[in-house]
Design a protein around this motif. Structure first.
Motif, PDB file in Angstrom:
ATOM      1  N   GLN A 243       0.844  -1.186   0.000  1.00  0.00           N
ATOM      2  CA  GLN A 243       0.000   0.000   0.000  1.00  0.00           C
ATOM      3  C   GLN A 243       0.883   1.241   0.000  1.00  0.00           C
ATOM      4  N   GLN A 244       0.344   2.327  -0.509  1.00  0.00           N
ATOM      5  CA  GLN A 244       1.068   3.594  -0.544  1.00  0.00           C
ATOM      6  C   GLN A 244       0.188   4.696   0.039  1.00  0.00           C
ATOM      7  N   PHE A 245       0.826   5.603   0.745  1.00  0.00           N
ATOM      8  CA  PHE A 245       0.131   6.761   1.315  1.00  0.00           C
ATOM      9  C   PHE A 245       0.973   7.996   1.025  1.00  0.00           C
ATOM     10  N   ASP A 246       0.350   9.006   0.457  1.00  0.00           N
ATOM     11  CA  ASP A 246       1.076  10.230   0.094  1.00  0.00           C
ATOM     12  C   ASP A 246       1.541  11.008   1.311  1.00  0.00           C
ATOM     13  N   ASN A 247       0.785  10.903   2.400  1.00  0.00           N
ATOM     14  CA  ASN A 247       1.130  11.659   3.608  1.00  0.00           C
ATOM     15  C   ASN A 247       0.500  10.977   4.820  1.00  0.00           C
ATOM     16  N   ILE A 248       0.870  11.467   5.988  1.00  0.00           N
ATOM     17  CA  ILE A 248       0.378  10.844   7.218  1.00  0.00           C
ATOM     18  C   ILE A 248      -1.122  11.079   7.410  1.00  0.00           C
TER      19      ILE A 248
ATOM     20  N   ASP B 175      -6.377   8.550   7.960  1.00  0.00           N
ATOM     21  CA  ASP B 175      -7.736   8.260   7.487  1.00  0.00           C
ATOM     22  C   ASP B 175      -7.936   6.761   7.268  1.00  0.00           C
ATOM     23  N   ALA B 176      -6.949   6.111   6.672  1.00  0.00           N
ATOM     24  CA  ALA B 176      -7.054   4.671   6.412  1.00  0.00           C
ATOM     25  C   ALA B 176      -7.115   3.873   7.714  1.00  0.00           C
ATOM     26  N   VAL B 177      -6.281   4.242   8.681  1.00  0.00           N
ATOM     27  CA  VAL B 177      -6.277   3.547   9.977  1.00  0.00           C
ATOM     28  C   VAL B 177      -7.623   3.734  10.674  1.00  0.00           C
ATOM     29  N   LEU B 178      -8.104   4.963  10.705  1.00  0.00           N
ATOM     30  CA  LEU B 178      -9.389   5.231  11.368  1.00  0.00           C
ATOM     31  C   LEU B 178     -10.561   4.569  10.638  1.00  0.00           C
ATOM     32  N   ALA B 179     -10.384   4.292   9.339  1.00  0.00           N
ATOM     33  CA  ALA B 179     -11.423   3.611   8.558  1.00  0.00           C
ATOM     34  C   ALA B 179     -11.345   2.090   8.704  1.00  0.00           C
ATOM     35  N   GLY B 180     -10.340   1.601   9.459  1.00  0.00           N
ATOM     36  CA  GLY B 180     -10.285   0.165   9.733  1.00  0.00           C
ATOM     37  C   GLY B 180      -9.095  -0.582   9.169  1.00  0.00           C
ATOM     38  N   LEU B 181      -8.119   0.120   8.590  1.00  0.00           N
ATOM     39  CA  LEU B 181      -6.923  -0.560   8.086  1.00  0.00           C
ATOM     40  C   LEU B 181      -6.131  -1.109   9.258  1.00  0.00           C
ATOM     41  N   LEU B 182      -5.997  -2.427   9.316  1.00  0.00           N
ATOM     42  CA  LEU B 182      -5.324  -3.080  10.433  1.00  0.00           C
ATOM     43  C   LEU B 182      -3.982  -3.666  10.008  1.00  0.00           C
ATOM     44  N   ASP B 183      -3.038  -3.614  10.918  1.00  0.00           N
ATOM     45  CA  ASP B 183      -1.741  -4.258  10.757  1.00  0.00           C
ATOM     46  C   ASP B 183      -1.099  -4.286  12.134  1.00  0.00           C
ATOM     47  N   ASP B 184      -0.312  -5.305  12.412  1.00  0.00           N
ATOM     48  CA  ASP B 184       0.318  -5.431  13.733  1.00  0.00           C
ATOM     49  C   ASP B 184       1.210  -4.246  14.090  1.00  0.00           C
ATOM     50  N   HIS B 185       1.648  -3.483  13.104  1.00  0.00           N
ATOM     51  CA  HIS B 185       2.538  -2.348  13.364  1.00  0.00           C
ATOM     52  C   HIS B 185       1.811  -1.118  13.898  1.00  0.00           C
ATOM     53  N   TRP B 186       0.501  -1.016  13.684  1.00  0.00           N
ATOM     54  CA  TRP B 186      -0.234   0.166  14.166  1.00  0.00           C
ATOM     55  C   TRP B 186      -1.600  -0.157  14.753  1.00  0.00           C
ATOM     56  N   SER B 187      -2.041  -1.393  14.686  1.00  0.00           N
ATOM     57  CA  SER B 187      -3.316  -1.744  15.316  1.00  0.00           C
ATOM     58  C   SER B 187      -3.212  -1.535  16.815  1.00  0.00           C
ATOM     59  N   PRO B 188      -4.334  -1.292  17.485  1.00  0.00           N
ATOM     60  CA  PRO B 188      -4.276  -1.084  18.932  1.00  0.00           C
ATOM     61  C   PRO B 188      -3.523  -2.208  19.636  1.00  0.00           C
ATOM     62  N   GLN B 189      -2.647  -1.820  20.542  1.00  0.00           N
ATOM     63  CA  GLN B 189      -1.794  -2.781  21.240  1.00  0.00           C
ATOM     64  C   GLN B 189      -2.590  -3.711  22.141  1.00  0.00           C
ATOM     65  N   ASN B 190      -3.723  -3.234  22.659  1.00  0.00           N
ATOM     66  CA  ASN B 190      -4.522  -4.091  23.541  1.00  0.00           C
ATOM     67  C   ASN B 190      -5.021  -5.319  22.796  1.00  0.00           C
ATOM     68  N   ILE B 191      -5.176  -5.220  21.485  1.00  0.00           N
ATOM     69  CA  ILE B 191      -5.590  -6.370  20.681  1.00  0.00           C
ATOM     70  C   ILE B 191      -4.430  -7.352  20.544  1.00  0.00           C
ATOM     71  N   VAL B 192      -3.249  -6.822  20.250  1.00  0.00           N
ATOM     72  CA  VAL B 192      -2.069  -7.647  19.999  1.00  0.00           C
ATOM     73  C   VAL B 192      -1.558  -8.302  21.283  1.00  0.00           C
ATOM     74  N   LEU B 193      -1.603  -7.570  22.387  1.00  0.00           N
ATOM     75  CA  LEU B 193      -1.011  -8.067  23.634  1.00  0.00           C
ATOM     76  C   LEU B 193      -1.855  -9.122  24.322  1.00  0.00           C
TER      77      LEU B 193
ATOM     78  N   LYS C  96      -7.871  14.019  18.017  1.00  0.00           N
ATOM     79  CA  LYS C  96      -8.915  13.580  18.964  1.00  0.00           C
ATOM     80  C   LYS C  96      -9.475  12.214  18.560  1.00  0.00           C
ATOM     81  N   GLU C  97      -9.671  12.013  17.260  1.00  0.00           N
ATOM     82  CA  GLU C  97     -10.178  10.730  16.785  1.00  0.00           C
ATOM     83  C   GLU C  97      -9.165   9.616  17.047  1.00  0.00           C
ATOM     84  N   LEU C  98      -7.881   9.927  16.870  1.00  0.00           N
ATOM     85  CA  LEU C  98      -6.839   8.935  17.166  1.00  0.00           C
ATOM     86  C   LEU C  98      -6.807   8.604  18.658  1.00  0.00           C
ATOM     87  N   GLU C  99      -6.954   9.614  19.501  1.00  0.00           N
ATOM     88  CA  GLU C  99      -7.000   9.361  20.948  1.00  0.00           C
ATOM     89  C   GLU C  99      -8.162   8.448  21.297  1.00  0.00           C
ATOM     90  N   GLN C 100      -9.293   8.643  20.651  1.00  0.00           N
ATOM     91  CA  GLN C 100     -10.458   7.780  20.893  1.00  0.00           C
ATOM     92  C   GLN C 100     -10.201   6.365  20.367  1.00  0.00           C
TER      93      GLN C 100
END
Length: 158
Positions: free
Chosen positions: A79-84, A89-107, A139-143
């Motif tokens: 995947q490619q992203f032009d900017n953060i 937006d992709a993460v908040l829309a549900g893009l999951l990966d062990d590198h950025w998914s919530p840690q409580n899920i992984v741990l 704020k959305e990321l904090e949530q």
């Protein structure tokens, strides 16, 4: 997940949470990380599992900058992203990966949690400069990462 030299303790870490550095600092040489199934068996024998949690937004920034500018040069699944902002937006829309998914899920189910910043590890390996910061939709990321903020834990103690 790693077994440090002190018997009876398993250290659980997620990706982009200094896992390579923690492995080098605490892991018995020559062993590979153990599976979740093995951890479940150790817990039956009263082993304790400590989850190491990194500030989730710092971790998100680290993952983005690592894949965009670091040694990889590409994101998982090409995947490619032009900017953060597009990445956020992709993460908040549900893009999951062990590198950025919530840690409580992984741990999973740890007995306690420790803040990564309090661990006695020297140099962080695979660290990258945060060229782009996650200020967009903060704020959305904090949530989104609210459970990670809750479990982040106290200082590391053996």
């Amino acid at each position: 997940m790693y077994i440090p030299h002190s018997v009876g303790l398993v250290i659980s870490v997620s990706q982009k949470c200094a896992s390579t550095s923690i492995s080098n600092a605490f892991h018995i040489e020559g062993l590979k990380p153990i599976s979740a199934e093995a951890v479940a068996e150790l817990k039956k024998s009263f082993w304790k599992v400590v989850g190491v949690v990194r500030d989730p937004i710092d971790r998100l920034e680290s993952a983005y900058n690592f894949f965009k500018y670091g040694q990889c040069g590409t994101f998982p699944d090409n995947q490619q992203f032009d900017n953060i902002e597009a990445f956020t937006d992709a993460v908040l829309a549900g893009l999951l990966d062990d590198h950025w998914s919530p840690q409580n899920i992984v741990l999973g189910e740890c007995d306690s949690y420790a803040d990564l910043e309090s661990l006695p590890i020297g140099q962080r390996l695979n660290a990258c400069e945060h060229r782009e910061k996650a200020t967009y939709k903060h704020k959305e990321l904090e949530q989104y990462y609210s459970k990670d903020f809750m479990i982040r834990g106290d200082k590391w103690e053996l």
